[in-house]
Design an enzyme around this catalytic site. Structure first.
Site, PDB file in Angstrom:
ATOM      1  N   GLU A 187     -13.834   4.518   5.724  1.00  0.00           N
ATOM      2  CA  GLU A 187     -12.837   5.053   6.651  1.00  0.00           C
ATOM      3  C   GLU A 187     -13.404   5.275   8.040  1.00  0.00           C
ATOM      4  OE1 GLU A 187     -10.034   5.074   7.604  1.00  0.00           O
ATOM      5  OE2 GLU A 187      -8.875   6.675   6.652  1.00  0.00           O
ATOM      6  N   ASP A 207      -6.072  10.291  -3.025  1.00  0.00           N
ATOM      7  CA  ASP A 207      -6.778  11.400  -2.377  1.00  0.00           C
ATOM      8  C   ASP A 207      -8.141  11.651  -3.042  1.00  0.00           C
ATOM      9  OD1 ASP A 207      -4.838  11.724  -0.482  1.00  0.00           O
ATOM     10  OD2 ASP A 207      -3.872  13.428  -1.427  1.00  0.00           O
ATOM     11  N   ARG A 225     -13.262   5.403  -1.507  1.00  0.00           N
ATOM     12  CA  ARG A 225     -13.184   5.592  -0.060  1.00  0.00           C
ATOM     13  C   ARG A 225     -14.248   6.603   0.354  1.00  0.00           C
ATOM     14  NH1 ARG A 225      -8.093   8.244   3.333  1.00  0.00           N
ATOM     15  NH2 ARG A 225      -9.423   9.706   4.475  1.00  0.00           N
ATOM     16  N   ASP A 274      -2.976   5.568  -2.701  1.00  0.00           N
ATOM     17  CA  ASP A 274      -3.935   6.566  -2.229  1.00  0.00           C
ATOM     18  C   ASP A 274      -3.915   7.752  -3.190  1.00  0.00           C
ATOM     19  OD1 ASP A 274      -5.315   8.564  -0.892  1.00  0.00           O
ATOM     20  OD2 ASP A 274      -4.102   8.471   0.935  1.00  0.00           O
ATOM     21  N   HIS A 289      -7.415   4.367  -4.818  1.00  0.00           N
ATOM     22  CA  HIS A 289      -8.706   4.760  -4.262  1.00  0.00           C
ATOM     23  C   HIS A 289      -8.875   6.263  -4.311  1.00  0.00           C
ATOM     24  CE1 HIS A 289      -7.036   5.935  -0.298  1.00  0.00           C
ATOM     25  NE2 HIS A 289      -6.379   4.793  -0.282  1.00  0.00           N
ATOM     26  N   ASP A 318      -0.774  15.896   5.973  1.00  0.00           N
ATOM     27  CA  ASP A 318      -1.650  15.218   5.010  1.00  0.00           C
ATOM     28  C   ASP A 318      -2.934  16.031   4.830  1.00  0.00           C
ATOM     29  OD1 ASP A 318      -2.795  13.331   3.344  1.00  0.00           O
ATOM     30  OD2 ASP A 318      -3.482  12.055   4.991  1.00  0.00           O
ATOM     31  N   TYR A 348       0.840  -1.180   0.000  1.00  0.00           N
ATOM     32  CA  TYR A 348       0.000   0.000   0.000  1.00  0.00           C
ATOM     33  C   TYR A 348       0.880   1.237   0.000  1.00  0.00           C
ATOM     34  CZ  TYR A 348      -3.516   3.419   1.365  1.00  0.00           C
ATOM     35  OH  TYR A 348      -4.336   4.522   1.397  1.00  0.00           O
ATOM     36  N   GLU A 408     -11.393   9.351  -2.775  1.00  0.00           N
ATOM     37  CA  GLU A 408     -12.239   9.566  -1.610  1.00  0.00           C
ATOM     38  C   GLU A 408     -13.260  10.673  -1.846  1.00  0.00           C
ATOM     39  OE1 GLU A 408      -9.533  12.175   1.369  1.00  0.00           O
ATOM     40  OE2 GLU A 408      -8.614  10.354   0.555  1.00  0.00           O
ATOM     41  N   CYS A 417      -6.527  14.150   7.000  1.00  0.00           N
ATOM     42  CA  CYS A 417      -6.387  12.767   7.435  1.00  0.00           C
ATOM     43  C   CYS A 417      -7.734  12.201   7.857  1.00  0.00           C
ATOM     44  CB  CYS A 417      -5.393  12.682   8.593  1.00  0.00           C
ATOM     45  SG  CYS A 417      -5.276  11.040   9.342  1.00  0.00           S
ATOM     46  N   ASN A 452      -8.771  -0.131   7.277  1.00  0.00           N
ATOM     47  CA  ASN A 452      -7.576   0.662   7.542  1.00  0.00           C
ATOM     48  C   ASN A 452      -7.187   0.515   9.008  1.00  0.00           C
ATOM     49  OD1 ASN A 452      -5.557   2.567   7.741  1.00  0.00           O
ATOM     50  ND2 ASN A 452      -6.888   4.335   7.433  1.00  0.00           N
TER      51      ASN A 452
END
Length: 299
Positions: free
Chosen positions: A191, A91, A161, A89, A116, A62, A48, A118, A126, A213
């Protein structure tokens, strides 16, 4: 020697095949290409690539400060160094639906097996911090539809996500997940689930794989692989764990150097040079070099 022998399209196909089998896949987070190779050597199922790790590696929080170029470059460096499939990721997709489409094709070219997108507002934060905001369902589904339409390799895993659980509750998360699947998501990353019952509820409501996660210091307890498997989870990530361990060890080493003036007391905790050389296949490079330069010309 050099890079992985398995081409990206084959990694994607194998990832799809394993997900279809119903087994749970374990994907620790790689903080650099060398750690990805170590993850492979230790027998895990995939790698990952965390946005939080990438931003932290740059000394940034982040909060959406990294660019597609930075993410694609690091994702490519990691993906090419391991035979394992890599999931990255992405974002919020780095912009509007057309930007999401470009993001997908750029990351596909980087060699990842999946990514992914989101549903947070941009700039994001985060997923285990308070104060998050999510976009409306129309915007969220447009991102996923754009991502699914943009891929050229049908085996590239497009995961959605959703961060809505912390804002509107579990039922809203399930409804959002169903809408994202209808839009084309191949898997769902819910999440900040509160407990195993919530993971089980999401997994039971969907007919696509669900990812858990297991990040330290977050909203979810650190459940075991067996607990998550029993709850119906099919992928689990530990996104920042190796970076946290490495930075903790680095801090202890620097404290020792300040206190003792030497790292002699820490040598036993270090990776041995021989182990490092084996991990990077130093002998393979030496053989290649000898084959190129140590030759004779027949007369």
């Amino acid at each position: 020697m050099l890079y992985a022998q398995t081409p990206a399209h084959e990694k994607r196909r194998l990832l799809r095949e394993r997900l279809a089998s119903g087994e749970l896949l374990r994907l620790p987070g790689a903080f650099n290409p060398l750690s990805a190779r170590l993850i492979e050597r230790k027998g895990f199922d995939g790698v990952y690539i965390s946005g939080a790790v990438l931003s932290a590696d740059l000394g940034l929080p982040d909060i959406g400060l990294t660019t597609l170029t930075e993410v694609a470059q690091r994702a490519g460096q990691i993906a090419r160094m391991t035979e394992l499939p890599a999931i990255v990721d992405a974002d919020t997709g780095f912009g509007e639906p057309m930007n999401v489409a470009r993001t997908v094709q750029t990351l596909e070219d980087a060699g990842v097996a999946g990514l992914h997108i989101e549903d947070q507002v941009n700039p994001k934060r985060c997923g285990h911090l308070d104060g998050k905001e999510v976009v409306d369902v129309s915007t969220a589904t447009q991102r996923i539809r754009a991502a699914a339409d943009a891929r050229r390799d049908g085996n590239l895993l497009i995961m959605a996500r959703t961060d809505i659980r912390a804002i509107a509750g579990l039922d809203a998360a399930i409804d959002r997940a169903k809408a994202l699947v209808d839009a084309g998501a191949d898997a769902i990353f819910p999440e900040a689930m509160k407990d195993l019952r919530e993971f089980e509820a999401v997994a039971s409501a969907l007919d696509v794989p669900v990812l858990a996660n297991m990040t330290e210091f977050g909203k979810s307890d650190l459940f075991t692989v067996d607990q998550l498997r029993d709850a119906g989870v099919r992928m689990v990530i530990w996104p920042v764990s190796l970076l946290r361990m490495a930075m903790g060890a680095a801090e202890r080493a620097l404290d020792t150097l300040n206190a003792d003036g030497s790292l002699d007391a820490q040598v036993g905790a270090m990776q041995h040079r021989a182990d490092l050389y084996e991990l990077i296949d130093y002998s393979g490079y030496s053989r290649f070099d000898a084959g190129v330069y140590d030759f004779t010309i027949e007369k």
